[in-house]
Motif scaffolding. Structure first.
Motif, short mmCIF file in Angstrom:
data_model
loop_
_atom_site.label_atom_id
_atom_site.label_comp_id
_atom_site.label_asym_id
_atom_site.label_seq_id
_atom_site.Cartn_x
_atom_site.Cartn_y
_atom_site.Cartn_z
N GLN A 32 0.83 -1.20 0.00
CA GLN A 32 0.00 0.00 0.00
C GLN A 32 0.87 1.25 0.00
N ALA A 33 1.97 1.22 0.74
CA ALA A 33 2.86 2.38 0.77
C ALA A 33 3.36 2.72 -0.63
N LEU A 34 3.68 1.69 -1.40
CA LEU A 34 4.17 1.92 -2.75
C LEU A 34 3.07 2.46 -3.66
N GLN A 35 1.83 2.03 -3.41
CA GLN A 35 0.71 2.53 -4.20
C GLN A 35 0.51 4.03 -4.01
N GLU A 36 0.94 4.55 -2.88
CA GLU A 36 0.67 5.95 -2.54
C GLU A 36 1.77 6.90 -3.00
N VAL A 37 2.82 6.39 -3.65
CA VAL A 37 3.88 7.24 -4.18
C VAL A 37 4.10 6.90 -5.65
N LYS A 38 4.87 7.73 -6.33
CA LYS A 38 5.10 7.51 -7.76
C LYS A 38 6.10 6.40 -8.00
N ASP A 39 7.22 6.41 -7.27
CA ASP A 39 8.28 5.44 -7.47
C ASP A 39 8.77 4.91 -6.12
N VAL A 40 9.45 3.77 -6.15
CA VAL A 40 9.99 3.19 -4.92
C VAL A 40 10.87 4.20 -4.18
N GLU A 41 11.66 4.97 -4.94
CA GLU A 41 12.58 5.93 -4.33
C GLU A 41 11.84 6.98 -3.50
N ASP A 42 10.55 7.17 -3.76
CA ASP A 42 9.79 8.20 -3.05
C ASP A 42 9.27 7.73 -1.69
N LEU A 43 9.43 6.45 -1.38
CA LEU A 43 9.02 5.96 -0.07
C LEU A 43 9.85 6.64 1.02
N THR A 44 9.20 6.96 2.15
CA THR A 44 9.91 7.58 3.27
C THR A 44 9.68 6.75 4.53
N GLU A 45 10.55 6.92 5.51
CA GLU A 45 10.40 6.21 6.77
C GLU A 45 9.06 6.54 7.41
#
Length: 458
Positions: A139-152
Motif C-alpha cells: 500500500q505504501a508503494l501505491q501511494e507514491v510515484k516510485d519506490v525511491e519516493d518511499l519515506t520512513e
C-alpha cells in the motif's frame, strides 16, 4: 464476543497477548484457544510468554475467533488472496475469503496490489472470523510515484493505518540489510520476494540502511498498542532450488533472529517467515536452523516447493515440502495454488491450494503424534469399510468434491446405497471380500455377507 474482552483492556498501554502472558494473566483469547485446541490454558499462556506460540488478535478486529500458531498447537495453514493491477475486485476477493475459510484455512493474507486496496482490506476484515495478514509496503508503494519516493514516516504511517483497521499480523521486510545485497550475486532468480525487492531497490537508490530496520523500535510501538503480530519477512528466500540455503538467505535469517529477540523485549508477538524453494533433503535442516537462530519463534513457511519443473501443479510440488516442513517443526504453512508463477489465483485455485495444504498440515500433525490427530482418519476408514458413503463425505476435507467424484461414474440408483464403487464393482471389491472373510470391523455390521454369496453374484 471479543468486544467485551477488548473493552476490559482498552486503557492498557500495551495490549499484546505476550504482555499479559508474561504477567501471569490467562486472557479470554488464551482460554478460547486452549478449548479449541484441547490444550491446558496454562500451557498456552506459558508458550505465549516464551514466544513459541502466538495468538494474532488485533484489538481492532472484534469479528475474530482467536487461534494459535506454534509448535505446541496444530499445524496451521494460510491462504493468500488479494487483487492485482490486472484483475479482481472486492467481490472476487470476498468470494476467495469465503472459499478459504469454509474449507478450513486458519488465516488469510490480503496481498492486494491493485486499486481500491483500502476498501478491499476493510471489507475483508469485517467479514473474516480468522486472522488477516497484510504486507504494508504494498500500500505504501501505491501511494507514491516510485519506490525511491518511499519515506520512513510514510512506511510507518501505513503500518499504523492498517493496524487501526484491524490487521492481525503484518509481513515486514526488516531483515534485509544493505550489506546483504552483494550476497545475492550468483543466484539464478535474484530476489523473488516482492517486499524484499522493493526494500532492496530503496536501499540501493538512497545508499541507506533499510528503514524498517533502523526504525524497528517505532514499529514495535505500533504493534504494542494494537497487538499486531510481526511476521518477519524472508526477503532473500530462494526462488528456485539452485538458490536454496545460500549465504544471502542465512545472513538475513541471522538478522531475523536478532529482531525476534528485540520484539520479545517489548512484548511483541513474532513469527518468522521461511523459504521458498528447497530440495527435499534440505527442508529439515532449514527448519532446525530457524528454530536455533530465532529462539524457537513460530516458523511460517511458503511451501517449500521441492522441484521447479511443474508450473500449473505447484500446489502439489509445494505441499510435498510443506508436509515435511510441518513434520520437522514448522508452525504454519502458507499455501501455494496451481497459479503460482503463472497468474492471479481465482476462487477455484484457492480451493485447490487450501485442500492441498490441509492435507500437508494434517499429515504433519499425524507424524508429530498430536493428540487426537488421527481420530478423523480412523473414523473415515470405518465409514469406508462399512460403505457409509454419506459419512465418508462428511468426514472428508472437501465433501463436495468427494461426492462429485463418487457419483460421476455410477448410475443414480447406486449413489447412496452401493456397497462398492465404480473402480472395482461388486465382484472385485476387496472390502466386501474382507467382510466375508471376517477381516476388519465390517463383519459386525454385515454378518449376512458370505463368500458363497459373493461368488454367486459374480
Amino acid at each position: 464476543m471479543r468486544n467485551a474482552w477488548i473493552e476490559k483492556r482498552s486503557q492498557d498501554a500495551c495490549v499484546t497477548q505476550m504482555h499479559y502472558a508474561r504477567q501471569g494473566v490467562i486472557t479470554e483469547e488464551m482460554r478460547f484457544v486452549a478449548a479449541r485446541e484441547d490444550l491446558d490454558a496454562e500451557f498456552v499462556r506459558a508458550e505465549i510468554a516464551r514466544g513459541r506460540m502466538i495468538i494474532p488478535a488485533n484489538r481492532c478486529h472484534p469479528e475474530l475467533e482467536p487461534m494459535a500458531i506454534g509448535i505446541g498447537s496444530r499445524c496451521k495453514i494460510n491462504a493468500n488472496i488479494g487483487n492485482s493491477a490486472v484483475t479482481s475486485d472486492v467481490h472476487g476477493e470476498l468470494e476467495k475469503l469465503h472459499r478459504a475459510v469454509h474449507l478450513g484455512s486458519d488465516t488469510v493474507m490480503d496481498l492486494s496490489t491493485g486499486g481500491d486496496i483500502d476498501n478491499i482490506r476493510e471489507t475483508i476484515l469485517r467479514a473474516s472470523p480468522v486472522p488477516i495478514g497484510t504486507v504494508p509496503v504494498y500500500q505504501a508503494l501505491q501511494e507514491v510515484k516510485d519506490v525511491e519516493d518511499l519515506t520512513e514516516e510514510g512506511l510507518l504511517a501505513v503500518v499504523e493505518h492498517q493496524a487501526r483497521q484491524g490487521v492481525d499480523y503484518m509481513t515486514i521486510h526488516c531483515g534485509i540489510l544493505l550489506e546483504h545485497l552483494p550476497l545475492v550475486e550468483g543466484r539464478i532468480t535474484g530476489i523473488v520476494s516482492r517486499g524484499g525487492a522493493i526494500m532492496a531497490q530503496w536501499m540501493m537508490a538512497h545508499r541507506r540502511q533499510n528503514p524498517f530496520y533502523t526504525r524497528f523500535d517505532d514499529l514495535l510501538d505500533i504493534c504494542r498498542r494494537y497487538d499486531v503480530t510481526l511476521s518477519l519477512g524472508d526477503s532473500l528466500r530462494p526462488g528456485c532450488l539452485h538458490d536454496a540455503s545460500d549465504k544471502a538467505q542465512f545472513a538475513e535469517l541471522d538478522t531475523l533472529g536478532e529482531l525476534t529477540r528485540r520484539a520479545w523485549a517489548q512484548d511483541v508477538q513474532v513469527m518468522v517467515e521461511g523459504p521458498g524453494h528447497v530440495p527435499l533433503d534440505q527442508i529439515r535442516m532449514n527448519v532446525e536452523r530457524q528454530q536455533e537462530v530465532c529462539s524457537e519463534a513460530p516458523f511460517y513457511v511458503l511451501g517449500p516447493l521441492v522441484t521447479d519443473i511443474a508450473p500449473g501443479y505447484d500446489h502439489i510440488t509445494s505441499a510435498i515440502g510443506a508436509a515435511v516442513a510441518g513434520w520437522a517443526g514448522a508452525a504454519m504453512l502458507c499455501y501455494v495454488t496451481p497459479k503460482e508463477h503463472l497468474g492471479l489465483p481465482d476462487a477455484n485455485d484457492v480451493r485447490d491450494g487450501v485442500i492441498a495444504y490441509k492435507i500437508a498440515a494434517h499429515a504433519a500433525d499425524i507424524a508429530r503424534k498430536r493428540k487426537g490427530a488421527r481420530e478423523r482418519d480412523d473414523a473415515l476408514s470405518r465409514a469406508r469399510f462399512a460403505f457409509d458413503w454419506n459419512r465418508q463425505f462428511a468426514l472428508s476435507l472437501d465433501p463436495e468434491r468427494a461426492r462429485e467424484l463418487h457419483d460421476a461414474t455410477l448410475p443414480e440408483e447406486y449413489f447412496k446405497s452401493a456397497e462398492f464403487c465404480s473402480m472395482c464393482g461388486p465382484k472385485f471389491c476387496s472390502m466386501r471380500i474382507s467382510q466375508a472373510l471376517g477381516v476388519g470391523e465390517g463383519l459386525a455390521n454385515k454378518p449376512e455377507i458370505k463368500i458363497e454369496a459373493l461368488s454367486a453374484e459374480a
